[in-house]
Design a protein around this motif. Sequence first.
Motif, PDB file in Angstrom:
ATOM      1  N   MET A 182       0.830  -1.196   0.000  1.00 31.82           N
ATOM      2  CA  MET A 182       0.000   0.000   0.000  1.00 31.82           C
ATOM      3  C   MET A 182       0.870   1.253   0.000  1.00 31.82           C
ATOM      4  O   MET A 182       1.884   1.300   0.691  1.00 31.82           O
ATOM      5  CB  MET A 182      -0.910   0.033   1.235  1.00 31.82           C
ATOM      6  CG  MET A 182      -2.278  -0.530   1.021  1.00 31.82           C
ATOM      7  SD  MET A 182      -3.379  -0.082   2.377  1.00 31.82           S
ATOM      8  CE  MET A 182      -4.880  -0.894   1.841  1.00 31.82           C
ATOM      9  N   SER A 183       0.439   2.261  -0.743  1.00 25.69           N
ATOM     10  CA  SER A 183       1.127   3.537  -0.669  1.00 25.69           C
ATOM     11  C   SER A 183       0.804   4.197   0.668  1.00 25.69           C
ATOM     12  O   SER A 183      -0.191   3.864   1.325  1.00 25.69           O
ATOM     13  CB  SER A 183       0.679   4.449  -1.810  1.00 25.69           C
ATOM     14  OG  SER A 183      -0.705   4.754  -1.681  1.00 25.69           O
ATOM     15  N   LYS A 184       1.641   5.139   1.091  1.00 21.30           N
ATOM     16  CA  LYS A 184       1.428   5.786   2.382  1.00 21.30           C
ATOM     17  C   LYS A 184       0.126   6.568   2.411  1.00 21.30           C
ATOM     18  O   LYS A 184      -0.595   6.559   3.421  1.00 21.30           O
ATOM     19  CB  LYS A 184       2.618   6.710   2.686  1.00 21.30           C
ATOM     20  CG  LYS A 184       3.902   5.964   2.974  1.00 21.30           C
ATOM     21  CD  LYS A 184       5.019   6.914   3.379  1.00 21.30           C
ATOM     22  CE  LYS A 184       6.291   6.138   3.705  1.00 21.30           C
ATOM     23  NZ  LYS A 184       7.406   7.045   4.110  1.00 21.30           N
ATOM     24  N   ALA A 185      -0.175   7.241   1.299  1.00 24.77           N
ATOM     25  CA  ALA A 185      -1.416   8.016   1.256  1.00 24.77           C
ATOM     26  C   ALA A 185      -2.628   7.103   1.381  1.00 24.77           C
ATOM     27  O   ALA A 185      -3.583   7.400   2.120  1.00 24.77           O
ATOM     28  CB  ALA A 185      -1.481   8.812  -0.047  1.00 24.77           C
ATOM     29  N   ARG A 186      -2.615   5.966   0.697  1.00 26.57           N
ATOM     30  CA  ARG A 186      -3.750   5.049   0.759  1.00 26.57           C
ATOM     31  C   ARG A 186      -3.844   4.380   2.124  1.00 26.57           C
ATOM     32  O   ARG A 186      -4.938   4.151   2.641  1.00 26.57           O
ATOM     33  CB  ARG A 186      -3.629   3.995  -0.333  1.00 26.57           C
ATOM     34  CG  ARG A 186      -4.887   3.150  -0.469  1.00 26.57           C
ATOM     35  CD  ARG A 186      -4.782   2.158  -1.601  1.00 26.57           C
ATOM     36  NE  ARG A 186      -6.009   1.413  -1.758  1.00 26.57           N
ATOM     37  CZ  ARG A 186      -6.165   0.409  -2.611  1.00 26.57           C
ATOM     38  NH1 ARG A 186      -5.151   0.055  -3.402  1.00 26.57           N
ATOM     39  NH2 ARG A 186      -7.316  -0.231  -2.701  1.00 26.57           N
ATOM     40  N   ALA A 187      -2.696   4.081   2.704  1.00 28.00           N
ATOM     41  CA  ALA A 187      -2.700   3.466   4.034  1.00 28.00           C
ATOM     42  C   ALA A 187      -3.304   4.413   5.074  1.00 28.00           C
ATOM     43  O   ALA A 187      -4.054   3.988   5.958  1.00 28.00           O
ATOM     44  CB  ALA A 187      -1.283   3.080   4.438  1.00 28.00           C
ATOM     45  N   ILE A 188      -2.966   5.687   4.962  1.00 28.04           N
ATOM     46  CA  ILE A 188      -3.530   6.675   5.889  1.00 28.04           C
ATOM     47  C   ILE A 188      -5.036   6.788   5.687  1.00 28.04           C
ATOM     48  O   ILE A 188      -5.808   6.822   6.655  1.00 28.04           O
ATOM     49  CB  ILE A 188      -2.846   8.041   5.687  1.00 28.04           C
ATOM     50  CG1 ILE A 188      -1.397   7.972   6.187  1.00 28.04           C
ATOM     51  CG2 ILE A 188      -3.606   9.137   6.440  1.00 28.04           C
ATOM     52  CD1 ILE A 188      -0.601   9.223   5.908  1.00 28.04           C
ATOM     53  N   ARG A 189      -5.461   6.799   4.413  1.00 31.45           N
ATOM     54  CA  ARG A 189      -6.887   6.987   4.116  1.00 31.45           C
ATOM     55  C   ARG A 189      -7.710   5.746   4.449  1.00 31.45           C
ATOM     56  O   ARG A 189      -8.829   5.858   4.959  1.00 31.45           O
ATOM     57  CB  ARG A 189      -7.050   7.338   2.641  1.00 31.45           C
ATOM     58  CG  ARG A 189      -8.472   7.707   2.258  1.00 31.45           C
ATOM     59  CD  ARG A 189      -8.569   8.123   0.806  1.00 31.45           C
ATOM     60  NE  ARG A 189      -8.354   7.014  -0.119  1.00 31.45           N
ATOM     61  CZ  ARG A 189      -7.249   6.828  -0.831  1.00 31.45           C
ATOM     62  NH1 ARG A 189      -6.242   7.695  -0.726  1.00 31.45           N
ATOM     63  NH2 ARG A 189      -7.112   5.797  -1.645  1.00 31.45           N
ATOM     64  N   ARG A 190      -7.187   4.537   4.204  1.00 35.29           N
ATOM     65  CA  ARG A 190      -7.987   3.329   4.356  1.00 35.29           C
ATOM     66  C   ARG A 190      -7.770   2.598   5.672  1.00 35.29           C
ATOM     67  O   ARG A 190      -8.648   1.844   6.102  1.00 35.29           O
ATOM     68  CB  ARG A 190      -7.650   2.367   3.199  1.00 35.29           C
ATOM     69  CG  ARG A 190      -7.918   2.926   1.817  1.00 35.29           C
ATOM     70  CD  ARG A 190      -9.397   3.134   1.586  1.00 35.29           C
ATOM     71  NE  ARG A 190     -10.111   1.878   1.665  1.00 35.29           N
ATOM     72  CZ  ARG A 190     -10.305   1.052   0.633  1.00 35.29           C
ATOM     73  NH1 ARG A 190      -9.807   1.380  -0.560  1.00 35.29           N
ATOM     74  NH2 ARG A 190     -10.982  -0.059   0.770  1.00 35.29           N
TER      75      ARG A 190
END
Length: 316
Positions: A182-190
């Motif tokens: 997972m990308s960091k942005a997606r990990a933060i969002r999801r």
Amino acid sequence: MSGLRVEHPRHYGRWIASIIAVGILALILFDILGNPRFYWDVVLEYVFSERIVNGFLVTIALTVASMTTGILLGIVLALLQVSKVPLLAALANLYIWFFRGTPLLVQVIFWYNIAALYPEITIGIPHVVTFVTLDANQIITPIMAGLLALSLNEGAYMAEIVRAGLIAVDEGQREAADSIGMSKARAIRRIILPQAMRIIIPPTGNQAIGMLKTTSLVSVVAVPELLYTAQNIAATNYKTIPLLIAASLWYIAATTLLSIVQYVIESHYSKGAGPKSGQKLGRLILDNLTTWKGRQQNPQGTTPNQGKVAEGATQS
């Protein structure tokens, strides 16, 4: 062998304290409602008047706009704080330090008088090219000054709330997100933010309730919100106390509604995190009803489960 008898102690002290508290509350209410100097007829006359209702709608609009902007700004600042770029983290901390360190009333007055520093607001590259030039006196109206002050100030406090929620999420969650690519942005969002919401929501609800009442500060720059409207009416009929009571009733009603909304949102994000306060209260009531029903069916003072335990003990 007879069944075990359960004796419930009688808490006479609690009953006496409750009776005294109710008596004091009744005396206070009787004195307030019976005092003609409160002018309850004036309160009833103005509480639903068009001017007061319009002022209340302005207060609600300021609250919603300021909290929405503050939450979005707080999320960005919190992400900058926990980032691994020292310069960005330092800038976010500087912003929070400044806006939390100056009184909100000073910020309201400052933005209202910003035209004294910048008569024109230009959009472009300084000393290179200018795309748009705006008159600050026309842009920074009283309501815009109040909105800027409330939003920017709220963003500083929301940043700390969001940051607390982010760092409370177990580090293993981030490592798990990295392990599956997972990308960091997606990990933060999801992953990170949904778990952090359990910690973020309660203080955010308190901030929203506080913001509802903090909007009264913009009355100093003549924004026609609830308090300013009540003061204007009181300046003409000289009934200051009744008008303040009328305004307070609207604040109390809105605060109650926000508290209910906060509870619903907390319930949504607290699924699977253990019983909530409301569930504990409901469980307590249900247990008491079950115990009462068992007493009615077993006058000797034993519940069905206790009778089975006692029977088993006798047989053994």
